[in-house]
Design an enzyme around this catalytic site. Structure first.
Site, PDB file in Angstrom:
ATOM      1  N   PHE A  29      -8.732  -3.701  -0.878  1.00  0.00           N
ATOM      2  CA  PHE A  29      -9.209  -4.800  -0.038  1.00  0.00           C
ATOM      3  C   PHE A  29      -8.835  -4.561   1.427  1.00  0.00           C
ATOM      4  O   PHE A  29      -7.660  -4.352   1.742  1.00  0.00           O
ATOM      5  CB  PHE A  29      -8.589  -6.103  -0.545  1.00  0.00           C
ATOM      6  CG  PHE A  29      -9.045  -7.342   0.162  1.00  0.00           C
ATOM      7  CD1 PHE A  29     -10.261  -7.923  -0.143  1.00  0.00           C
ATOM      8  CD2 PHE A  29      -8.244  -7.946   1.119  1.00  0.00           C
ATOM      9  CE1 PHE A  29     -10.678  -9.088   0.494  1.00  0.00           C
ATOM     10  CE2 PHE A  29      -8.639  -9.102   1.762  1.00  0.00           C
ATOM     11  CZ  PHE A  29      -9.868  -9.673   1.446  1.00  0.00           C
ATOM     12  N   SER A  97      -4.804  -0.880  -5.441  1.00  0.00           N
ATOM     13  CA  SER A  97      -4.774  -2.305  -5.092  1.00  0.00           C
ATOM     14  C   SER A  97      -5.984  -3.028  -5.688  1.00  0.00           C
ATOM     15  O   SER A  97      -6.169  -3.020  -6.897  1.00  0.00           O
ATOM     16  CB  SER A  97      -4.700  -2.457  -3.571  1.00  0.00           C
ATOM     17  OG  SER A  97      -4.334  -3.759  -3.199  1.00  0.00           O
ATOM     18  N   MET A  98      -6.848  -3.640  -4.855  1.00  0.00           N
ATOM     19  CA  MET A  98      -8.031  -4.289  -5.413  1.00  0.00           C
ATOM     20  C   MET A  98      -8.920  -3.294  -6.136  1.00  0.00           C
ATOM     21  O   MET A  98      -9.630  -3.649  -7.092  1.00  0.00           O
ATOM     22  CB  MET A  98      -8.836  -4.999  -4.329  1.00  0.00           C
ATOM     23  CG  MET A  98     -10.047  -5.748  -4.874  1.00  0.00           C
ATOM     24  SD  MET A  98     -11.087  -6.512  -3.611  1.00  0.00           S
ATOM     25  CE  MET A  98     -11.899  -5.078  -2.914  1.00  0.00           C
ATOM     26  N   ASP A 198       6.961  -2.626  -2.321  1.00  0.00           N
ATOM     27  CA  ASP A 198       5.563  -2.906  -1.992  1.00  0.00           C
ATOM     28  C   ASP A 198       5.514  -4.239  -1.254  1.00  0.00           C
ATOM     29  O   ASP A 198       5.887  -5.275  -1.804  1.00  0.00           O
ATOM     30  CB  ASP A 198       4.737  -2.968  -3.287  1.00  0.00           C
ATOM     31  CG  ASP A 198       3.237  -3.114  -3.054  1.00  0.00           C
ATOM     32  OD1 ASP A 198       2.841  -3.708  -2.040  1.00  0.00           O
ATOM     33  OD2 ASP A 198       2.469  -2.637  -3.905  1.00  0.00           O
ATOM     34  N   HIS A 228       2.931   0.198  -0.352  1.00  0.00           N
ATOM     35  CA  HIS A 228       1.740  -0.193  -1.110  1.00  0.00           C
ATOM     36  C   HIS A 228       0.684   0.908  -1.180  1.00  0.00           C
ATOM     37  O   HIS A 228       0.159   1.220  -2.245  1.00  0.00           O
ATOM     38  CB  HIS A 228       1.134  -1.460  -0.497  1.00  0.00           C
ATOM     39  CG  HIS A 228      -0.044  -1.981  -1.248  1.00  0.00           C
ATOM     40  ND1 HIS A 228       0.053  -2.444  -2.544  1.00  0.00           N
ATOM     41  CD2 HIS A 228      -1.356  -2.091  -0.904  1.00  0.00           C
ATOM     42  CE1 HIS A 228      -1.145  -2.831  -2.965  1.00  0.00           C
ATOM     43  NE2 HIS A 228      -2.011  -2.629  -1.989  1.00  0.00           N
TER      44      HIS A 228
END
Length: 256
Positions: A29, A97-98, A198, A228
């Site tokens: 994202f 992530s996303m 993170d 992250h």
């Protein structure tokens, strides 16, 4: 959207045609394919056919991204999977992530088409009270401060936004509901990398994945020296090597 803006240099999608083993990687994202390209090149050099699509609204401006939604991002990765399935005998799907949430959703909706899953700090839920305000806030302000470039290693850049577009964020949070609700449908061999430090995603998602998936093959790897965006961080070589080995071992036997 009435017009597609030019893509920021370095944020272009990545594509390489190699052998019968395909790998589809999705960025996160507000990020861009830049966060996945080194990983993609590593896999391409080892003979894989690799795709890293640019999610709609990413790699241009956060304002354009605010006119896109979860369904747009998912549809782009879904189309890339269909293209790879026509070309390759096996396809592994990975995401940051996303992008990890999108990869999980593909494994839920298209279990026969996803031969292995590799997730890096997947985002499918976080314990942040501010997220509860987003559905209302998105009508009051267009964006909040960004979450990009959470990278420990100096000099790295995922070419993301310095703003978090709220209408897009609200859509992502809504998409998590479907992902979390159908985790039991995930049967593909699963490899998950999780950074201990993170600043974007907390351990909530990892706990949900551990408890929810039906995969008989699951491996969880802790990253001690990355934030992250671990695909660009100090532990990137570990991610690249372990994922390549995992795909080679498990994608070939996922569906017999």
């Amino acid at each position: 959207m009435t017009e597609t803006l030019s893509v920021v240099p370095g944020a272009e999608p990545f594509s390489h045609d190699g052998g019968p083993d395909g790998v589809l990687l999705s960025h996160g994202f507000t990020g861009s394919p830049a966060s996945m390209t080194p990983w993609a090149r590593f896999l391409a050099e080892r003979g894989h056919t690799v795709r890293v699509p640019r999610l709609p609204g990413h790699g241009t401006t956060w304002q354009e991204m605010n006119s896109t939604r979860w369904d747009d991002w998912y549809a782009t990765v879904d189309a890339a999977l269909s293209e790879l399935k026509e070309r390759c005998e096996r396809v592994a799907v990975g995401g940051l992530s996303m992008g990890g949430a999108i990869a999980l959703r593909l494994a839920e909706v298209r279990p026969r088409d996803v031969d292995a899953l590799v997730l890096v700090n997947p985002a499918i839920g976080v314990k942040n009270w501010q997220l509860k305000l987003v559905p209302a806030l998105k009508w009051l302000v267009p964006a909040m401060p960004g979450i990009g470039n959470d990278i420990k290693k100096p000099g790295e850049d995922e070419i993301g936004y310095d703003k978090t577009p709220l209408k897009a964020l609200a859509s992502q949070v809504h998409g998590w509901r479907d992902v979390c609700g159908d985790l039991g449908k995930v049967t593909a061999p699963l490899l998950v990398f999780r950074s201990t430090d993170d600043h974007v995603v907390d351990p909530t998602g990892l706990a949900l994945i551990r408890a929810g998936v039906s995969s008989t093959v699951t491996e969880y790897v802790t990253l001690e020296n990355s934030y992250h965006v671990a695909t660009l961080d100090h532990d990137a070589p570990l991610i690249f090597e372990r994922s390549a080995a995992f795909i080679a071992e498990h994608a070939r036997t996922a569906h017999g």
